[in-house]
Design a protein around this motif. Structure first.
Motif, PDB file in Angstrom:
ATOM      1  N   VAL A 180     -15.670  61.161 -78.148  1.00  0.00           N
ATOM      2  CA  VAL A 180     -15.087  60.744 -79.424  1.00  0.00           C
ATOM      3  C   VAL A 180     -15.595  59.360 -79.803  1.00  0.00           C
ATOM      4  O   VAL A 180     -15.949  59.105 -80.959  1.00  0.00           O
ATOM      5  N   ALA A 181     -15.657  58.452 -78.828  1.00  0.00           N
ATOM      6  CA  ALA A 181     -16.140  57.098 -79.107  1.00  0.00           C
ATOM      7  C   ALA A 181     -17.585  57.118 -79.591  1.00  0.00           C
ATOM      8  O   ALA A 181     -17.956  56.386 -80.516  1.00  0.00           O
ATOM      9  N   LEU A 182     -18.424  57.961 -78.974  1.00  0.00           N
ATOM     10  CA  LEU A 182     -19.813  58.071 -79.420  1.00  0.00           C
ATOM     11  C   LEU A 182     -19.890  58.667 -80.821  1.00  0.00           C
ATOM     12  O   LEU A 182     -20.673  58.208 -81.660  1.00  0.00           O
ATOM     13  N   LEU A 183     -19.077  59.669 -81.076  1.00  0.00           N
ATOM     14  CA  LEU A 183     -19.039  60.271 -82.419  1.00  0.00           C
ATOM     15  C   LEU A 183     -18.674  59.229 -83.471  1.00  0.00           C
ATOM     16  O   LEU A 183     -19.322  59.145 -84.525  1.00  0.00           O
ATOM     17  N   LEU A 184     -17.670  58.409 -83.199  1.00  0.00           N
ATOM     18  CA  LEU A 184     -17.253  57.398 -84.171  1.00  0.00           C
ATOM     19  C   LEU A 184     -18.335  56.348 -84.376  1.00  0.00           C
ATOM     20  O   LEU A 184     -18.533  55.854 -85.493  1.00  0.00           O
ATOM     21  N   ALA A 185     -19.041  55.987 -83.305  1.00  0.00           N
ATOM     22  CA  ALA A 185     -20.121  55.008 -83.434  1.00  0.00           C
ATOM     23  C   ALA A 185     -21.262  55.572 -84.276  1.00  0.00           C
ATOM     24  O   ALA A 185     -21.817  54.873 -85.137  1.00  0.00           O
ATOM     25  N   ALA A 186     -21.621  56.828 -84.037  1.00  0.00           N
ATOM     26  CA  ALA A 186     -22.685  57.454 -84.826  1.00  0.00           C
ATOM     27  C   ALA A 186     -22.286  57.539 -86.295  1.00  0.00           C
ATOM     28  O   ALA A 186     -23.091  57.252 -87.197  1.00  0.00           O
ATOM     29  N   GLU A 187     -21.038  57.920 -86.545  1.00  0.00           N
ATOM     30  CA  GLU A 187     -20.542  58.027 -87.918  1.00  0.00           C
ATOM     31  C   GLU A 187     -20.565  56.677 -88.617  1.00  0.00           C
ATOM     32  O   GLU A 187     -20.789  56.599 -89.832  1.00  0.00           O
ATOM     33  N   ALA A 188     -20.351  55.590 -87.864  1.00  0.00           N
ATOM     34  CA  ALA A 188     -20.300  54.255 -88.457  1.00  0.00           C
ATOM     35  C   ALA A 188     -21.650  53.793 -88.982  1.00  0.00           C
ATOM     36  O   ALA A 188     -21.711  52.963 -89.894  1.00  0.00           O
ATOM     37  N   VAL A 189     -22.739  54.332 -88.413  1.00  0.00           N
ATOM     38  CA  VAL A 189     -24.058  53.787 -88.762  1.00  0.00           C
ATOM     39  C   VAL A 189     -24.989  54.788 -89.418  1.00  0.00           C
ATOM     40  O   VAL A 189     -26.044  54.397 -89.934  1.00  0.00           O
ATOM     41  N   ALA A 190     -24.635  56.084 -89.426  1.00  0.00           N
ATOM     42  CA  ALA A 190     -25.577  57.083 -89.930  1.00  0.00           C
ATOM     43  C   ALA A 190     -24.841  58.283 -90.505  1.00  0.00           C
ATOM     44  O   ALA A 190     -23.730  58.612 -90.063  1.00  0.00           O
ATOM     45  N   PRO A 191     -25.443  58.967 -91.477  1.00  0.00           N
ATOM     46  CA  PRO A 191     -24.825  60.180 -92.024  1.00  0.00           C
ATOM     47  C   PRO A 191     -24.921  61.340 -91.040  1.00  0.00           C
ATOM     48  O   PRO A 191     -25.871  61.433 -90.253  1.00  0.00           O
ATOM     49  N   GLY A 192     -23.935  62.222 -91.082  1.00  0.00           N
ATOM     50  CA  GLY A 192     -23.937  63.388 -90.210  1.00  0.00           C
ATOM     51  C   GLY A 192     -23.434  64.616 -90.931  1.00  0.00           C
ATOM     52  O   GLY A 192     -22.994  64.549 -92.080  1.00  0.00           O
ATOM     53  N   GLU A 193     -23.502  65.743 -90.244  1.00  0.00           N
ATOM     54  CA  GLU A 193     -23.042  66.994 -90.824  1.00  0.00           C
ATOM     55  C   GLU A 193     -22.149  67.745 -89.840  1.00  0.00           C
ATOM     56  O   GLU A 193     -22.258  67.573 -88.618  1.00  0.00           O
ATOM     57  N   PHE A 194     -21.278  68.569 -90.404  1.00  0.00           N
ATOM     58  CA  PHE A 194     -20.469  69.486 -89.615  1.00  0.00           C
ATOM     59  C   PHE A 194     -21.009  70.891 -89.825  1.00  0.00           C
ATOM     60  O   PHE A 194     -21.192  71.331 -90.962  1.00  0.00           O
ATOM     61  N   ILE A 195     -21.256  71.599 -88.722  1.00  0.00           N
ATOM     62  CA  ILE A 195     -21.731  72.977 -88.775  1.00  0.00           C
ATOM     63  C   ILE A 195     -20.525  73.897 -88.605  1.00  0.00           C
ATOM     64  O   ILE A 195     -19.849  73.860 -87.569  1.00  0.00           O
ATOM     65  N   ALA A 196     -20.238  74.699 -89.613  1.00  0.00           N
ATOM     66  CA  ALA A 196     -19.005  75.487 -89.611  1.00  0.00           C
ATOM     67  C   ALA A 196     -19.045  76.663 -88.648  1.00  0.00           C
ATOM     68  O   ALA A 196     -17.997  77.151 -88.218  1.00  0.00           O
ATOM     69  N   GLU A 197     -20.245  77.126 -88.279  1.00  0.00           N
ATOM     70  CA  GLU A 197     -20.332  78.247 -87.345  1.00  0.00           C
ATOM     71  C   GLU A 197     -20.120  77.739 -85.921  1.00  0.00           C
ATOM     72  O   GLU A 197     -20.768  76.782 -85.496  1.00  0.00           O
ATOM     73  N   PRO A 198     -19.218  78.335 -85.145  1.00  0.00           N
ATOM     74  CA  PRO A 198     -18.928  77.837 -83.796  1.00  0.00           C
ATOM     75  C   PRO A 198     -20.154  77.809 -82.894  1.00  0.00           C
ATOM     76  O   PRO A 198     -20.982  78.730 -82.915  1.00  0.00           O
ATOM     77  N   SER A 199     -20.260  76.756 -82.093  1.00  0.00           N
ATOM     78  CA  SER A 199     -21.407  76.598 -81.201  1.00  0.00           C
ATOM     79  C   SER A 199     -21.046  76.785 -79.736  1.00  0.00           C
ATOM     80  O   SER A 199     -21.939  77.020 -78.917  1.00  0.00           O
ATOM     81  N   ILE A 200     -19.764  76.658 -79.381  1.00  0.00           N
ATOM     82  CA  ILE A 200     -19.376  76.814 -77.979  1.00  0.00           C
ATOM     83  C   ILE A 200     -18.053  77.564 -77.854  1.00  0.00           C
ATOM     84  O   ILE A 200     -17.248  77.605 -78.780  1.00  0.00           O
ATOM     85  N   LEU A 201     -17.878  78.124 -76.675  1.00  0.00           N
ATOM     86  CA  LEU A 201     -16.558  78.520 -76.203  1.00  0.00           C
ATOM     87  C   LEU A 201     -16.046  77.355 -75.376  1.00  0.00           C
ATOM     88  O   LEU A 201     -16.623  77.014 -74.334  1.00  0.00           O
ATOM     89  N   TYR A 202     -14.993  76.707 -75.855  1.00  0.00           N
ATOM     90  CA  TYR A 202     -14.415  75.544 -75.192  1.00  0.00           C
ATOM     91  C   TYR A 202     -13.352  76.051 -74.227  1.00  0.00           C
ATOM     92  O   TYR A 202     -12.270  76.436 -74.632  1.00  0.00           O
TER      93      TYR A 202
END
Length: 243
Positions: A180-202
Protein backbone atom coordinates in the motif's frame (compact mmCIF):
# COMPACT_ATOMS: atom_id res chain seq x y z
CA UNK A 1 13.55 -10.11 -25.58
CA UNK A 2 11.60 -7.83 -23.24
CA UNK A 3 11.14 -8.99 -19.65
CA UNK A 4 8.63 -8.55 -16.85
CA UNK A 5 10.17 -9.40 -13.48
CA UNK A 6 7.83 -11.11 -11.00
CA UNK A 7 8.68 -10.26 -7.38
CA UNK A 8 7.81 -12.68 -4.56
CA UNK A 9 8.74 -12.82 -0.90
CA UNK A 10 8.11 -16.12 0.88
CA UNK A 11 8.46 -17.14 4.53
CA UNK A 12 8.44 -20.48 6.33
CA UNK A 13 4.77 -21.30 6.78
CA UNK A 14 3.70 -19.16 3.85
CA UNK A 15 5.21 -21.44 1.21
CA UNK A 16 2.59 -24.18 1.01
CA UNK A 17 0.88 -22.77 -2.09
CA UNK A 18 3.92 -21.49 -3.98
CA UNK A 19 3.77 -24.35 -6.48
CA UNK A 20 0.29 -23.18 -7.50
CA UNK A 21 1.70 -19.67 -7.97
CA UNK A 22 4.38 -21.15 -10.24
CA UNK A 23 1.89 -23.17 -12.27
CA UNK A 24 -0.23 -20.05 -12.83
CA UNK A 25 2.89 -18.20 -13.94
CA UNK A 26 3.80 -20.94 -16.41
CA UNK A 27 0.37 -20.68 -18.00
CA UNK A 28 0.63 -16.94 -18.72
CA UNK A 29 0.55 -15.98 -22.40
CA UNK A 30 2.70 -12.91 -23.09
CA UNK A 31 2.58 -10.62 -26.12
CA UNK A 32 5.23 -10.52 -28.83
CA UNK A 33 8.78 -11.08 -27.63
CA UNK A 34 8.00 -10.71 -23.92
CA UNK A 35 9.05 -13.24 -21.30
CA UNK A 36 8.83 -13.43 -17.51
CA UNK A 37 11.52 -14.01 -14.91
CA UNK A 38 10.55 -14.86 -11.33
CA UNK A 39 12.59 -13.48 -8.43
CA UNK A 40 11.78 -15.35 -5.22
CA UNK A 41 13.29 -14.14 -1.96
CA UNK A 42 12.99 -16.28 1.16
CA UNK A 43 12.47 -14.30 4.35
CA UNK A 44 14.97 -16.40 6.31
CA UNK A 45 17.37 -19.21 5.40
CA UNK A 46 15.39 -22.41 5.89
CA UNK A 47 15.40 -23.54 2.24
CA UNK A 48 11.62 -23.81 2.21
CA UNK A 49 11.33 -23.79 -1.58
CA UNK A 50 13.73 -26.75 -1.99
CA UNK A 51 11.87 -29.63 -3.56
CA UNK A 52 8.84 -27.48 -4.35
CA UNK A 53 9.96 -25.24 -7.20
CA UNK A 54 11.62 -26.97 -10.16
CA UNK A 55 14.87 -26.11 -11.87
CA UNK A 56 13.72 -23.44 -14.30
CA UNK A 57 16.14 -20.93 -15.79
CA UNK A 58 13.46 -18.26 -15.43
CA UNK A 59 13.40 -18.63 -11.62
CA UNK A 60 15.96 -16.95 -9.34
CA UNK A 61 15.78 -17.95 -5.67
CA UNK A 62 17.76 -16.32 -2.86
CA UNK A 63 17.43 -16.11 0.91
CA UNK A 64 18.47 -13.72 3.67
CA UNK A 65 17.97 -12.61 7.23
CA UNK A 66 14.31 -12.71 8.30
CA UNK A 67 12.89 -9.19 8.04
CA UNK A 68 9.35 -9.59 6.61
CA UNK A 69 7.95 -9.11 3.13
CA UNK A 70 9.01 -5.52 2.42
CA UNK A 71 12.69 -6.37 2.80
CA UNK A 72 12.32 -9.62 0.88
CA UNK A 73 10.68 -7.89 -2.06
CA UNK A 74 13.25 -5.09 -2.14
CA UNK A 75 16.10 -7.64 -2.12
CA UNK A 76 14.40 -9.44 -5.01
CA UNK A 77 14.00 -6.12 -6.81
CA UNK A 78 17.76 -5.54 -6.60
CA UNK A 79 18.29 -8.76 -8.57
CA UNK A 80 15.56 -8.11 -11.12
CA UNK A 81 16.52 -6.95 -14.59
CA UNK A 82 13.19 -6.59 -16.41
CA UNK A 83 11.81 -3.37 -17.79
CA UNK A 84 8.67 -4.01 -15.76
CA UNK A 85 8.02 -5.50 -12.31
CA UNK A 86 4.93 -7.19 -10.95
CA UNK A 87 4.13 -8.27 -7.38
CA UNK A 88 2.99 -11.86 -6.81
CA UNK A 89 2.40 -13.15 -3.29
CA UNK A 90 3.58 -16.70 -2.68
CA UNK A 91 0.06 -17.92 -1.88
CA UNK A 92 -1.80 -16.21 -4.72
CA UNK A 93 -2.67 -17.43 -8.21
CA UNK A 94 -2.35 -15.42 -11.43
CA UNK A 95 -5.42 -15.52 -13.64
CA UNK A 96 -5.17 -15.98 -17.42
CA UNK A 97 -4.08 -12.83 -19.25
CA UNK A 98 -2.92 -11.03 -16.09
CA UNK A 99 0.62 -10.26 -17.23
CA UNK A 100 -0.43 -9.49 -20.80
CA UNK A 101 -2.86 -6.85 -19.51
CA UNK A 102 -0.17 -5.39 -17.23
CA UNK A 103 2.30 -5.13 -20.11
CA UNK A 104 -0.23 -3.46 -22.40
CA UNK A 105 -1.28 -0.98 -19.69
CA UNK A 106 2.31 -0.10 -18.77
CA UNK A 107 2.89 1.02 -22.35
CA UNK A 108 0.61 3.96 -21.49
CA UNK A 109 1.30 4.67 -17.80
CA UNK A 110 4.14 4.00 -15.33
CA UNK A 111 2.10 1.85 -12.89
CA UNK A 112 -1.15 -0.03 -12.55
CA UNK A 113 -3.21 -2.17 -10.20
CA UNK A 114 -6.01 -4.56 -11.04
CA UNK A 115 -9.08 -6.24 -9.66
CA UNK A 116 -8.83 -9.58 -7.90
CA UNK A 117 -11.04 -12.37 -6.67
CA UNK A 118 -10.88 -13.60 -3.09
CA UNK A 119 -10.23 -17.34 -3.01
CA UNK A 120 -11.82 -18.89 0.08
CA UNK A 121 -10.74 -22.14 1.80
CA UNK A 122 -13.76 -24.00 0.37
CA UNK A 123 -12.64 -23.11 -3.17
CA UNK A 124 -15.32 -20.50 -3.77
CA UNK A 125 -14.44 -17.02 -5.02
CA UNK A 126 -15.90 -13.57 -4.51
CA UNK A 127 -15.09 -10.20 -6.12
CA UNK A 128 -13.73 -7.21 -4.27
CA UNK A 129 -16.68 -5.23 -2.93
CA UNK A 130 -15.29 -1.77 -3.75
CA UNK A 131 -13.56 -2.16 -7.12
CA UNK A 132 -13.35 1.15 -9.00
CA UNK A 133 -14.16 1.43 -12.69
CA UNK A 134 -11.41 0.48 -15.10
CA UNK A 135 -9.23 3.21 -16.57
CA UNK A 136 -7.07 6.11 -15.34
CA UNK A 137 -6.88 6.59 -11.58
CA UNK A 138 -7.84 10.09 -10.43
CA UNK A 139 -4.83 11.76 -8.74
CA UNK A 140 -4.92 11.20 -4.99
CA UNK A 141 -7.80 8.73 -5.09
CA UNK A 142 -6.02 5.91 -3.27
CA UNK A 143 -4.41 8.29 -0.77
CA UNK A 144 -7.85 9.62 0.16
CA UNK A 145 -9.15 6.06 0.50
CA UNK A 146 -6.29 5.02 2.80
CA UNK A 147 -6.82 8.11 4.95
CA UNK A 148 -10.50 7.12 5.23
CA UNK A 149 -9.57 3.43 5.78
CA UNK A 150 -11.50 2.17 2.76
CA UNK A 151 -8.88 1.28 0.14
CA UNK A 152 -10.72 -0.17 -2.86
CA UNK A 153 -7.88 -2.24 -4.39
CA UNK A 154 -5.40 -4.94 -3.41
CA UNK A 155 -1.81 -3.66 -3.55
CA UNK A 156 -0.78 -7.28 -4.20
CA UNK A 157 -1.72 -6.62 -7.85
CA UNK A 158 0.76 -3.73 -8.26
CA UNK A 159 2.82 -3.60 -11.47
CA UNK A 160 5.09 -0.81 -12.68
CA UNK A 161 8.09 0.21 -14.71
CA UNK A 162 11.13 -0.96 -12.78
CA UNK A 163 12.97 2.42 -12.78
CA UNK A 164 9.97 4.00 -11.03
CA UNK A 165 9.99 1.36 -8.29
CA UNK A 166 13.75 1.78 -7.86
CA UNK A 167 13.41 5.56 -7.65
CA UNK A 168 10.77 5.13 -4.94
CA UNK A 169 13.13 2.95 -2.90
CA UNK A 170 11.20 -0.28 -3.40
CA UNK A 171 8.80 -1.46 -0.74
CA UNK A 172 8.51 0.71 2.37
CA UNK A 173 10.34 -0.81 5.38
CA UNK A 174 7.22 -1.71 7.34
CA UNK A 175 5.92 -4.80 9.13
CA UNK A 176 2.96 -4.87 6.76
CA UNK A 177 1.04 -2.73 4.25
CA UNK A 178 4.33 -2.21 2.39
CA UNK A 179 2.51 -2.69 -0.89
CA UNK A 180 0.00 0.00 0.00
CA UNK A 181 2.83 2.40 0.86
CA UNK A 182 4.48 1.76 -2.52
CA UNK A 183 1.15 2.24 -4.30
CA UNK A 184 0.62 5.60 -2.59
CA UNK A 185 4.16 6.72 -3.44
CA UNK A 186 3.71 5.79 -7.10
CA UNK A 187 0.34 7.57 -7.20
CA UNK A 188 1.95 10.70 -5.71
CA UNK A 189 4.44 11.10 -8.55
CA UNK A 190 2.98 9.44 -11.66
CA UNK A 191 -0.33 8.64 -13.38
CA UNK A 192 -1.66 5.10 -13.15
CA UNK A 193 -4.53 2.93 -14.26
CA UNK A 194 -6.87 0.39 -12.72
CA UNK A 195 -7.51 -2.78 -14.73
CA UNK A 196 -11.07 -3.93 -14.09
CA UNK A 197 -10.50 -7.54 -15.15
CA UNK A 198 -9.24 -9.61 -12.17
CA UNK A 199 -5.57 -10.58 -12.30
CA UNK A 200 -5.24 -12.86 -9.26
CA UNK A 201 -7.00 -15.21 -6.94
CA UNK A 202 -6.20 -13.65 -3.57
CA UNK A 203 -6.06 -16.65 -1.29
CA UNK A 204 -7.70 -16.45 2.14
CA UNK A 205 -6.26 -19.02 4.55
CA UNK A 206 -5.36 -19.31 8.24
CA UNK A 207 -1.58 -19.12 7.67
CA UNK A 208 -1.56 -15.84 5.75
CA UNK A 209 0.19 -12.96 7.49
CA UNK A 210 -2.90 -10.79 7.70
CA UNK A 211 -4.92 -13.59 9.32
CA UNK A 212 -2.95 -13.37 12.57
CA UNK A 213 -4.55 -11.36 15.37
CA UNK A 214 -1.24 -9.76 16.37
CA UNK A 215 -0.92 -8.28 12.88
CA UNK A 216 -3.91 -6.04 13.60
CA UNK A 217 -2.80 -4.52 16.91
CA UNK A 218 -4.30 -1.00 16.67
CA UNK A 219 -1.15 1.03 17.38
CA UNK A 220 1.02 -0.82 14.87
CA UNK A 221 -1.71 -0.88 12.24
CA UNK A 222 -2.11 2.89 12.59
CA UNK A 223 1.65 3.41 12.33
CA UNK A 224 1.88 1.37 9.14
CA UNK A 225 -0.96 3.33 7.57
CA UNK A 226 0.43 6.69 8.70
CA UNK A 227 3.92 5.91 7.37
CA UNK A 228 2.58 5.41 3.86
CA UNK A 229 0.38 8.48 4.08
CA UNK A 230 3.21 10.71 5.31
CA UNK A 231 5.59 9.60 2.56
CA UNK A 232 2.99 10.19 -0.15
CA UNK A 233 2.13 13.63 1.21
CA UNK A 234 5.80 14.58 1.48
CA UNK A 235 6.35 13.66 -2.17
CA UNK A 236 3.44 15.82 -3.21
CA UNK A 237 4.65 18.72 -1.10
CA UNK A 238 8.14 18.73 -2.65
CA UNK A 239 6.60 18.58 -6.10
CA UNK A 240 8.59 15.63 -7.42
CA UNK A 241 6.96 13.98 -10.42
CA UNK A 242 7.96 11.07 -12.63
CA UNK A 243 9.07 12.39 -16.02
Amino acid sequence: MSTISIITSVHDGGHHYIDEAYQSLREQKLPGDWEWHWYVQEDGRTGITDGILPRDSRISIESGLPARAAVGRTHALARATGELVRTLDADDVLLPGALERDIETLERVPWCVSACLDLHPDGSTSPGPYDPEGGPVAPGRFLDEVVEQRLSVQAATFAARRPLVLALGGWHALTGAEGVALLLAAEAVAPGEFIAEPSILYRKHPDQTTAADHYWKPAETATRREAGIQRARAMREVGWTWP
